[in-house]
Design a protein around this motif. Structure first.
Motif, short mmCIF file in Angstrom:
data_model
loop_
_atom_site.label_atom_id
_atom_site.label_comp_id
_atom_site.label_asym_id
_atom_site.label_seq_id
_atom_site.Cartn_x
_atom_site.Cartn_y
_atom_site.Cartn_z
N TRP A 14 0.80 -1.22 0.00
CA TRP A 14 0.00 0.00 0.00
C TRP A 14 0.84 1.27 0.00
O TRP A 14 0.49 2.26 -0.65
N GLN A 15 1.94 1.26 0.70
CA GLN A 15 2.75 2.48 0.79
C GLN A 15 3.33 2.89 -0.56
O GLN A 15 3.65 4.08 -0.76
N THR A 16 3.41 1.97 -1.50
CA THR A 16 3.94 2.32 -2.82
C THR A 16 2.95 3.17 -3.62
O THR A 16 3.32 3.76 -4.64
N ARG A 17 1.71 3.25 -3.18
CA ARG A 17 0.71 4.06 -3.88
C ARG A 17 0.77 5.53 -3.44
O ARG A 17 0.07 6.37 -4.01
N LYS A 30 5.32 8.89 -0.39
CA LYS A 30 6.31 8.46 0.59
C LYS A 30 5.64 7.64 1.69
O LYS A 30 4.45 7.83 1.97
N PRO A 31 6.37 6.72 2.32
CA PRO A 31 5.80 5.93 3.42
C PRO A 31 5.51 6.81 4.63
O PRO A 31 6.35 7.62 5.03
N GLN A 32 4.32 6.66 5.19
CA GLN A 32 3.91 7.40 6.38
C GLN A 32 2.94 6.53 7.16
O GLN A 32 2.44 5.53 6.64
N PRO A 33 2.65 6.88 8.43
CA PRO A 33 1.63 6.13 9.17
C PRO A 33 0.33 6.05 8.36
O PRO A 33 -0.03 7.00 7.65
N LEU A 34 -0.35 4.91 8.47
CA LEU A 34 -1.51 4.65 7.64
C LEU A 34 -2.80 4.64 8.48
O LEU A 34 -2.91 3.88 9.44
N ASN A 35 -3.75 5.48 8.11
CA ASN A 35 -5.07 5.53 8.73
C ASN A 35 -6.12 5.13 7.70
O ASN A 35 -6.02 5.50 6.53
N VAL A 36 -7.15 4.40 8.15
CA VAL A 36 -8.16 3.86 7.25
C VAL A 36 -9.56 4.19 7.75
O VAL A 36 -9.84 4.04 8.95
N GLU A 37 -10.42 4.63 6.85
CA GLU A 37 -11.84 4.81 7.17
C GLU A 37 -12.64 3.72 6.49
O GLU A 37 -12.53 3.53 5.28
N VAL A 38 -13.45 3.00 7.25
CA VAL A 38 -14.32 1.96 6.71
C VAL A 38 -15.72 2.55 6.54
O VAL A 38 -16.35 2.96 7.51
N GLY A 39 -16.19 2.59 5.30
CA GLY A 39 -17.47 3.21 5.01
C GLY A 39 -17.27 4.70 4.78
O GLY A 39 -17.76 5.53 5.54
N HIS A 89 -3.82 16.62 7.70
CA HIS A 89 -2.68 15.84 8.21
C HIS A 89 -1.86 15.27 7.05
O HIS A 89 -1.90 14.06 6.78
N PRO A 90 -1.09 16.11 6.38
CA PRO A 90 -0.27 15.62 5.26
C PRO A 90 0.82 14.64 5.70
O PRO A 90 1.40 13.96 4.84
N GLU A 91 1.07 14.57 6.99
CA GLU A 91 2.10 13.65 7.50
C GLU A 91 1.57 12.23 7.68
O GLU A 91 2.30 11.33 8.14
N ILE A 92 0.31 12.00 7.33
CA ILE A 92 -0.32 10.69 7.46
C ILE A 92 -0.88 10.27 6.11
O ILE A 92 -1.41 11.10 5.36
N ASN A 93 -0.76 8.99 5.77
CA ASN A 93 -1.40 8.45 4.57
C ASN A 93 -2.77 7.89 4.93
O ASN A 93 -2.91 7.23 5.97
N TYR A 94 -3.75 8.14 4.08
CA TYR A 94 -5.13 7.74 4.35
C TYR A 94 -5.66 6.85 3.23
O TYR A 94 -5.34 7.04 2.05
N ILE A 95 -6.52 5.91 3.64
CA ILE A 95 -7.24 5.07 2.69
C ILE A 95 -8.71 5.08 3.08
O ILE A 95 -9.06 4.81 4.23
N GLY A 96 -9.57 5.40 2.12
CA GLY A 96 -11.01 5.36 2.33
C GLY A 96 -11.59 4.11 1.69
O GLY A 96 -11.47 3.91 0.48
N ASN A 125 -1.64 12.03 -0.33
CA ASN A 125 -1.68 11.13 0.83
C ASN A 125 -3.04 10.48 1.03
O ASN A 125 -3.39 10.07 2.14
N LEU A 126 -3.83 10.35 -0.05
CA LEU A 126 -5.15 9.72 0.06
C LEU A 126 -5.41 8.81 -1.12
O LEU A 126 -5.19 9.17 -2.27
N GLN A 127 -5.88 7.60 -0.80
CA GLN A 127 -6.29 6.62 -1.80
C GLN A 127 -7.68 6.07 -1.41
O GLN A 127 -8.05 6.07 -0.24
N PHE A 128 -8.41 5.61 -2.42
CA PHE A 128 -9.71 4.99 -2.19
C PHE A 128 -9.65 3.52 -2.58
O PHE A 128 -8.92 3.14 -3.50
N VAL A 129 -10.46 2.72 -1.88
CA VAL A 129 -10.50 1.29 -2.16
C VAL A 129 -11.96 0.84 -2.22
O VAL A 129 -12.72 1.05 -1.27
N LEU A 130 -12.34 0.21 -3.32
CA LEU A 130 -13.67 -0.35 -3.48
C LEU A 130 -13.65 -1.79 -3.00
O LEU A 130 -13.15 -2.68 -3.68
#
Length: 213
Positions: free
Chosen positions: A31-34, A37-46, A60-67, A89-94
């Motif tokens: 995931w960090q390759t998307r 740069k590698p950073q702490p990863l936070n995820v929102e479900v829904g 929070h640009p210092e954190i990577n996020y996935i929705g 620093n944001l990606q989406f996942v279906l």
């Protein structure tokens, strides 16, 4: 709730593959390759229409996020809002949030957000609630040792259910509010679309918790 189909969703998602993943199992451990740069990863479900996760990534640009979102038309709407001002620093996942331990490594996520999840009020549907013991087991596998779950809802029944299931799991509560919008913590609160619309009808409940060793 029935989600209205958006005929443009498929083509829009395909056209923006740099920011949305439709084959998440293929990204296990990568995931960090998307991100730039590698950073702490936070995820929102829904992630719904995306307001919360987009604003968090801005703040929070210092954190990577996935929705993570299961509904294609809904996540396409979030993606379209995001593309108005893309963030590195944001990606989406279906995908289905029940499969987090199939797409993330153990201890990979630092913080997990559950915002206004479907309450599934009927007792026979309790196992579908995102704070049921089955889901909590999944979260425990993917959260880091010091990771936290943040949960918000306007449904008192779901909030009380969540307090019980988390306490029995067990998790330790770091914060509990029975009326977030009338608390000092509301100053830093980022609202979802749903929260903005329905908060005038009653209190917003919030908790932050972590798994015990």
């Amino acid at each position: 709730m029935r989600v209205r189909n958006k005929p443009w969703a498929d083509s829009y998602i395909k056209a923006h593959g740099d920011y949305i993943v439709i084959d998440p199992k293929n990204w296990l451990g990568k995931w960090q390759t998307r991100f730039i740069k590698p950073q702490p990863l936070n995820v929102e479900v829904g992630t719904g229409k995306g307001r919360f996760i987009i604003e968090m990534a801005k703040a929070h640009p210092e954190i990577n996020y996935i929705g993570v979102e299961l509904q294609k038309s809904v996540i396409a709407t979030a993606l379209r809002s995001f593309m108005a001002d893309p963030l590195p620093n944001l990606q989406f996942v279906l995908t289905d949030g029940a499969n987090l331990d199939e797409i993330f490594l153990a201890d990979e996520i630092q913080r997990l957000f559950l915002n206004f999840s479907d309450p599934w009020p009927k007792k026979r549907h309790a196992k579908r609630r995102l704070t049921s013991p089955k889901f909590l087991q999944t979260y425990q596998r993917v959260l880091s040792a010091d990771g936290q779950i943040e949960f918000k809802t306007d449904n008192r029944g779901l909030f009380e259910y969540t307090l019980v299931t988390m306490n029995n799991f067990p998790l330790r509560f770091d914060y509990v509010s029975l009326d977030l919008h009338h608390s000092p913590e509301n100053e830093a609160n980022i609202e979802t679309e749903y929260e903005q619309k329905f908060s005038p009808n009653g209190p917003i409940y919030k908790l932050i918790a972590h798994f015990t060793a």
